[in-house]
Design a protein around this motif. Sequence first.
Motif, PDB file in Angstrom:
ATOM      1  N   UNK A   1       0.831  -1.196   0.000  1.00 53.17           N
ATOM      2  CA  UNK A   1       0.000   0.000   0.000  1.00 53.17           C
ATOM      3  C   UNK A   1       0.878   1.263   0.000  1.00 53.17           C
ATOM      4  N   UNK A   2       0.330   2.368  -0.483  1.00 49.43           N
ATOM      5  CA  UNK A   2       1.064   3.623  -0.477  1.00 49.43           C
ATOM      6  C   UNK A   2       1.449   3.994   0.953  1.00 49.43           C
ATOM      7  N   UNK A   3       2.660   4.540   1.088  1.00 50.17           N
ATOM      8  CA  UNK A   3       3.217   4.800   2.414  1.00 50.17           C
ATOM      9  C   UNK A   3       4.316   5.843   2.306  1.00 50.17           C
ATOM     10  N   UNK A   4       4.386   6.715   3.288  1.00 48.08           N
ATOM     11  CA  UNK A   4       5.535   7.602   3.461  1.00 48.08           C
ATOM     12  C   UNK A   4       5.865   7.585   4.941  1.00 48.08           C
ATOM     13  N   UNK A   5       7.138   7.311   5.272  1.00 48.85           N
ATOM     14  CA  UNK A   5       7.553   7.252   6.660  1.00 48.85           C
ATOM     15  C   UNK A   5       9.020   7.645   6.790  1.00 48.85           C
ATOM     16  N   UNK A   6       9.396   8.023   7.982  1.00 53.62           N
ATOM     17  CA  UNK A   6      10.792   8.366   8.266  1.00 53.62           C
ATOM     18  C   UNK A   6      11.617   7.093   8.414  1.00 53.62           C
ATOM     19  N   UNK A   7      12.855   7.168   7.963  1.00 53.50           N
ATOM     20  CA  UNK A   7      13.799   6.053   8.080  1.00 53.50           C
ATOM     21  C   UNK A   7      14.695   6.321   9.283  1.00 53.50           C
ATOM     22  N   UNK A   8      14.924   5.295  10.070  1.00 55.85           N
ATOM     23  CA  UNK A   8      15.785   5.407  11.235  1.00 55.85           C
ATOM     24  C   UNK A   8      17.207   4.992  10.916  1.00 55.85           C
ATOM     25  N   UNK A   9      17.858   4.379  11.892  1.00 55.14           N
ATOM     26  CA  UNK A   9      19.241   3.966  11.767  1.00 55.14           C
ATOM     27  C   UNK A   9      19.303   2.453  11.944  1.00 55.14           C
ATOM     28  N   UNK A  10      19.715   1.748  10.885  1.00 53.34           N
ATOM     29  CA  UNK A  10      19.782   0.302  10.989  1.00 53.34           C
ATOM     30  C   UNK A  10      20.229  -0.357   9.704  1.00 53.34           C
TER      31      UNK A  10
ATOM     32  N   UNK B   1      13.856   9.153   4.335  1.00 54.03           N
ATOM     33  CA  UNK B   1      12.433   8.895   4.099  1.00 54.03           C
ATOM     34  C   UNK B   1      12.271   7.668   3.201  1.00 54.03           C
ATOM     35  N   UNK B   2      11.208   6.927   3.459  1.00 57.54           N
ATOM     36  CA  UNK B   2      10.809   5.795   2.628  1.00 57.54           C
ATOM     37  C   UNK B   2       9.447   6.142   2.038  1.00 57.54           C
ATOM     38  N   UNK B   3       9.342   5.998   0.727  1.00 54.56           N
ATOM     39  CA  UNK B   3       8.098   6.316   0.037  1.00 54.56           C
ATOM     40  C   UNK B   3       7.707   5.151  -0.856  1.00 54.56           C
ATOM     41  N   UNK B   4       6.451   4.729  -0.751  1.00 53.83           N
ATOM     42  CA  UNK B   4       5.874   3.753  -1.663  1.00 53.83           C
ATOM     43  C   UNK B   4       4.645   4.419  -2.265  1.00 53.83           C
ATOM     44  N   UNK B   5       4.687   4.659  -3.567  1.00 57.68           N
ATOM     45  CA  UNK B   5       3.566   5.301  -4.249  1.00 57.68           C
ATOM     46  C   UNK B   5       3.276   4.574  -5.547  1.00 57.68           C
ATOM     47  N   UNK B   6       2.079   3.994  -5.631  1.00 59.30           N
ATOM     48  CA  UNK B   6       1.612   3.325  -6.839  1.00 59.30           C
ATOM     49  C   UNK B   6       2.615   2.301  -7.380  1.00 59.30           C
ATOM     50  N   UNK B   7       3.155   1.494  -6.487  1.00 57.27           N
ATOM     51  CA  UNK B   7       4.057   0.419  -6.885  1.00 57.27           C
ATOM     52  C   UNK B   7       5.514   0.812  -7.029  1.00 57.27           C
ATOM     53  N   UNK B   8       5.838   2.074  -6.888  1.00 60.63           N
ATOM     54  CA  UNK B   8       7.221   2.558  -6.959  1.00 60.63           C
ATOM     55  C   UNK B   8       7.710   2.826  -5.538  1.00 60.63           C
ATOM     56  N   UNK B   9       8.909   2.360  -5.221  1.00 63.86           N
ATOM     57  CA  UNK B   9       9.468   2.547  -3.887  1.00 63.86           C
ATOM     58  C   UNK B   9      10.749   3.376  -3.992  1.00 63.86           C
ATOM     59  N   UNK B  10      10.834   4.372  -3.122  1.00 58.80           N
ATOM     60  CA  UNK B  10      12.042   5.206  -3.071  1.00 58.80           C
ATOM     61  C   UNK B  10      12.509   5.314  -1.627  1.00 58.80           C
ATOM     62  N   UNK B  11      13.803   5.114  -1.457  1.00 57.40           N
ATOM     63  CA  UNK B  11      14.467   5.367  -0.186  1.00 57.40           C
ATOM     64  C   UNK B  11      15.364   6.577  -0.419  1.00 57.40           C
ATOM     65  N   UNK B  12      15.080   7.655   0.267  1.00 60.53           N
ATOM     66  CA  UNK B  12      15.899   8.860   0.169  1.00 60.53           C
ATOM     67  C   UNK B  12      16.577   8.984   1.523  1.00 60.53           C
ATOM     68  N   UNK B  13      17.875   8.671   1.561  1.00 63.99           N
ATOM     69  CA  UNK B  13      18.558   8.496   2.842  1.00 63.99           C
ATOM     70  C   UNK B  13      19.732   9.452   3.005  1.00 63.99           C
TER      71      UNK B  13
END
Length: 136
Positions: free
Chosen positions: A40-49, A69-81
Amino acid sequence: MANTFHLQVVSVDGLEFDDSVISVSCRCADGDRAIMAGHTNLVTAVGMGLAKIVLADGTEKTAACIGGMLSVMNGECRLIVTTWEWSDEINLDRAQNAKKRAEERLAEADISEKEYRIAMAKLNRALVRINAIGYK
């Protein structure tokens, strides 16, 4: 063949990864998360791990992943770290030295609250890197 989706990992150093994957997992603000095709679509903060990517051929890659940040939008996933270090590129001696310096700083009697928080963050970053090396 397992369902795959597109993953892009971008850090302050540039594009770290851009390909189809079976899954990606990383530490987020509310705990560890695993993303698979159809998430499912999601945007959340990324921690340390530790971050783990399972490639389309089933092989696994690991990295030290710190902040972003971790973003999942319409089947595309992006990790911007903030920090992304592949486990096979981490210098173990450097990580162990950073851990030792942080532990020494934490053991000092006259450490302020601010210096304590900084030293704890440095210790945690060093431990993430050391842990990532163990998962090569």
